[in-house]
Design a protein around this motif. Structure first.
Motif, mmCIF file in Angstrom:
data_model
loop_
_atom_site.group_PDB
_atom_site.id
_atom_site.type_symbol
_atom_site.label_atom_id
_atom_site.label_comp_id
_atom_site.label_asym_id
_atom_site.label_seq_id
_atom_site.Cartn_x
_atom_site.Cartn_y
_atom_site.Cartn_z
ATOM 1 N N ALA A 1 1.314 -1.320 -0.111
ATOM 2 C CA ALA A 1 -0.080 0.222 0.233
ATOM 3 C C ALA A 1 0.778 1.207 0.090
ATOM 4 C CB ALA A 1 -1.114 -0.404 1.481
ATOM 5 N N GLY A 2 0.694 1.972 -0.908
ATOM 6 C CA GLY A 2 1.563 3.324 -0.959
ATOM 7 C C GLY A 2 0.349 4.630 -1.157
ATOM 8 N N CYS A 3 0.627 5.486 -2.018
ATOM 9 C CA CYS A 3 -0.324 7.033 -1.883
ATOM 10 C C CYS A 3 -1.367 6.584 -1.723
ATOM 11 C CB CYS A 3 0.569 8.065 -2.920
ATOM 12 S SG CYS A 3 -0.476 9.428 -2.589
ATOM 13 N N CYS A 4 -2.619 6.938 -0.360
ATOM 14 C CA CYS A 4 -3.517 7.414 -1.175
ATOM 15 C C CYS A 4 -4.481 7.759 -1.787
ATOM 16 C CB CYS A 4 -4.551 7.879 0.483
ATOM 17 S SG CYS A 4 -4.225 9.907 0.104
ATOM 18 N N GLY A 5 -3.652 8.301 -2.863
ATOM 19 C CA GLY A 5 -3.861 8.897 -4.410
ATOM 20 C C GLY A 5 -4.351 9.992 -4.685
ATOM 21 N N GLY B 1 -4.506 8.945 -12.406
ATOM 22 C CA GLY B 1 -3.079 8.407 -12.143
ATOM 23 C C GLY B 1 -3.608 7.855 -10.414
ATOM 24 N N GLY B 2 -4.635 9.122 -10.585
ATOM 25 C CA GLY B 2 -4.812 8.342 -8.254
ATOM 26 C C GLY B 2 -5.597 7.817 -8.426
ATOM 27 N N ARG B 3 -6.900 6.766 -9.536
ATOM 28 C CA ARG B 3 -7.551 6.095 -9.697
ATOM 29 C C ARG B 3 -6.785 4.342 -8.982
ATOM 30 N NH1 ARG B 3 -11.025 8.965 -12.863
ATOM 31 N NH2 ARG B 3 -13.150 9.990 -11.807
ATOM 32 N N ALA B 4 -5.798 4.767 -10.436
ATOM 33 C CA ALA B 4 -4.662 3.307 -9.643
ATOM 34 C C ALA B 4 -4.576 2.841 -9.114
ATOM 35 C CB ALA B 4 -4.044 3.849 -11.431
ATOM 36 N N ARG C 1 -6.732 1.435 -6.800
ATOM 37 C CA ARG C 1 -6.515 0.280 -6.398
ATOM 38 C C ARG C 1 -5.679 -0.276 -6.087
ATOM 39 N NH1 ARG C 1 -7.687 2.842 -12.387
ATOM 40 N NH2 ARG C 1 -10.269 2.530 -11.855
ATOM 41 N N ALA C 2 -3.971 0.075 -6.419
ATOM 42 C CA ALA C 2 -3.103 -1.037 -6.065
ATOM 43 C C ALA C 2 -3.446 -1.149 -4.052
ATOM 44 C CB ALA C 2 -1.934 0.404 -5.786
ATOM 45 N N ASN C 3 -4.010 -0.128 -3.404
ATOM 46 C CA ASN C 3 -4.169 0.087 -2.295
ATOM 47 C C ASN C 3 -5.394 -0.318 -1.879
ATOM 48 O OD1 ASN C 3 -2.098 1.685 -1.623
ATOM 49 N ND2 ASN C 3 -3.456 3.259 -1.455
ATOM 50 N N ILE C 4 -6.495 -0.883 -2.329
ATOM 51 C CA ILE C 4 -7.462 -2.423 -2.177
ATOM 52 C C ILE C 4 -7.042 -2.976 -2.352
ATOM 53 C CG2 ILE C 4 -9.758 -3.076 -2.843
ATOM 54 C CD1 ILE C 4 -10.266 -0.403 -4.025
ATOM 55 N N ALA D 1 -14.941 -4.049 -11.462
ATOM 56 C CA ALA D 1 -13.736 -4.572 -10.907
ATOM 57 C C ALA D 1 -14.185 -4.536 -9.391
ATOM 58 C CB ALA D 1 -12.628 -4.853 -11.529
ATOM 59 N N TYR D 2 -13.694 -3.082 -9.185
ATOM 60 C CA TYR D 2 -13.346 -2.464 -7.135
ATOM 61 C C TYR D 2 -14.738 -1.815 -7.073
ATOM 62 C CZ TYR D 2 -8.375 -3.445 -8.412
ATOM 63 O OH TYR D 2 -7.276 -3.977 -9.123
ATOM 64 N N ALA D 3 -15.807 -1.318 -7.607
ATOM 65 C CA ALA D 3 -16.849 -0.892 -6.962
ATOM 66 C C ALA D 3 -16.836 -1.518 -6.143
ATOM 67 C CB ALA D 3 -17.860 -1.096 -7.279
ATOM 68 N N ASP D 4 -17.034 -3.157 -5.395
ATOM 69 C CA ASP D 4 -17.653 -3.362 -4.371
ATOM 70 C C ASP D 4 -16.386 -3.019 -2.634
ATOM 71 O OD1 ASP D 4 -20.467 -4.226 -5.274
ATOM 72 O OD2 ASP D 4 -20.093 -6.059 -5.923
ATOM 73 N N LYS D 5 -15.495 -3.600 -4.061
ATOM 74 C CA LYS D 5 -14.713 -3.765 -3.003
ATOM 75 C C LYS D 5 -13.706 -2.330 -2.235
ATOM 76 C CE LYS D 5 -11.646 -7.035 -4.304
ATOM 77 N NZ LYS D 5 -10.692 -7.791 -5.211
ATOM 78 N N ALA D 6 -13.731 -1.448 -3.602
ATOM 79 C CA ALA D 6 -13.805 0.510 -2.621
ATOM 80 C C ALA D 6 -15.137 0.440 -1.951
ATOM 81 C CB ALA D 6 -14.001 1.268 -4.360
#
Length: 410
Positions: free
Chosen positions: A204-208, A219-222, A225-228, A265-270
């Motif tokens: 996990a890195g920058c929150c975006g 770039g922020g959304r990427a 996704r990486a943090n999720i 792919a990420y809506a529910d996890k987010a």
């Protein structure tokens, strides 16, 4: 507010979201009374209502200009206006959309583009930490403007090694480990003292937030996704919460569900990640019973704190009074500024770099109000506020959890 979007925006996700926000605005102007830039500059276009009109004009087909861009740039995105608005206008989301649309049509000068690129690529970079260490090593030789952005080095202390049945994730963040590593380790020690095991996901890195608020939305959304992806295995294994000790990061992570709502792919996890996210102050009521027996009586010099609540906490997350109440129950006396406690200190992420004149004026104004309390120490809850305030005073500025950790160690 009536709207008639131009065809190029009418069927876009950004256009639909912006239109829904615009239609909530009733032109009342209550927001101008609590807008820091309107207070300083006195220009309708440097207040939320004026900026809303500018964004509306662009969405309806008007050609934005460099002047439009500058008025939007001067917004701190403190979201004080959201706390004031009686109609629930989500100004923070709107200004993010408006800035991105204007930047697509108004080329920035080369110097501005370079600085903004360095900020959005440099701050979240793995190289930031080593660069900060180098800056701290030669801090005495740096010019004052740069020295203000390089805090004196501090030891982080030991990370707890005990295991507990209860586990909570922490976000190390991008700039905080390099600028103030003790904040994360102090948080870990406080959680450990309360019987909670702090867990870091190394991936996990920058929150975006840095990229997103500098108009690099993809770039922020990427990074989101990486943090999720980094947190999800721990969530699946029963991590109770994702603890945020930087309120700017907390405001962003709590928005993951909104920002990724259209990503199949990420809506529910987010949405799940946002629901699990807690500012550290939100945990305080539950931590107090476990921590209170471990605290000795505090001497006055350690007990009395002047506290600056960050905008990302009191306006972005709508959390007020939690730090004051929680620390009060643990024997501290926490005082906030009598005048303008709701106004921004001028840090606002990268704002103090991009708009130094306004940022410095707001900082000095905030320090004047806090100075009336004659504090031995000033506390806050966000690394940006802490660094920015410290650049204008000799009074130590710390994260409140560091003060709690020191009291526990004593």
């Amino acid at each position: 507010m009536q709207t008639q979007l131009a065809p190029e925006y009418r069927e876009t996700a950004a256009g639909r979201e912006a239109e829904a926000i615009l239609r909530k605005c009733v032109h009342c102007g209550f927001c101008t009374a609590t807008c820091p830039t309107y207070q300083l500059l006195g220009d309708e276009l440097d207040g939320p209502r004026g900026r809303i009109y500018l964004i509306k004009q662009v969405l309806e087909g008007a050609t934005p200009t460099r002047k439009t861009q500058r008025h939007l740039d001067r917004c701190l995105t403190c979201r004080n206006c959201e706390s004031t608005c009686p109609s629930g206008v989500q100004y923070g989301h709107l200004v993010d959309i408006g800035r991105a649309l204007v930047d697509e049509k108004v080329p920035r000068p080369a110097g501005e583009r370079t600085v903004r690129w360095l900020l959005k690529e440099g701050l979240p970079s793995p190289l930031f930490g080593p660069a900060m260490k180098l800056g701290q090593a030669v801090r005495g030789l740096l010019p004052d403007a740069l020295k203000a952005k390089v805090p004196a080095p501090r030891d982080a202390g030991a990370w707890p090694t005990r295991t507990h049945p209860r586990r909570m994730l922490m976000l190390a963040g991008c700039v905080q480990p390099g600028m103030a590593p003790n904040i994360n380790s102090a948080t870990a020690r406080v959680l450990d003292a309360a019987g909670i095991q702090p867990v870091l996901a190394p991936e996990a890195g920058c929150c975006g937030a840095v990229k997103f608020h500098l108009n690099d939305h993809e770039g922020g959304r990427a990074q989101m996704r990486a943090n999720i992806d980094a947190w999800w295995p721990h969530v699946a294994q029963g991590a109770e919460a994702i603890v945020m000790n930087a309120s700017g990061c907390g405001a962003m992570v709590k928005d993951y569900g909104h920002q990724l709502r259209d990503d199949p792919a990420y809506a529910d996890k987010a949405a799940r990640i946002s629901a699990l996210t807690r500012d550290l102050s939100e945990l305080l009521p539950a931590l107090v019973p476990a921590l209170r027996p471990k605290l000795a009586a505090l001497p006055d010099a350690q007990r009395v704190i002047a506290y600056h609540p960050p905008c990302t906490l009191q306006h972005g997350q709508q959390l007020r009074g939690g730090v004051e109440r929680g620390l009060g129950e643990l024997g501290f006396t926490v005082r906030t500024a009598r005048i303008e406690p709701h106004l921004c200190c001028g840090s606002a992420g990268t704002y103090s770099v991009l708009e130094p004149e306004i940022a410095t004026t707001l900082r000095d104004r905030k320090l004047d109000h806090l100075g009336e309390l004659r504090p031995a120490v000033i506390a806050s809850a966000n690394i940006g506020c802490i660094t920015h305030l410290q650049s204008g005073t000799d009074t130590p500025v710390r994260h409140w959890v560091e003060l709690l950790d020191e009291a526990l160690q004593a």
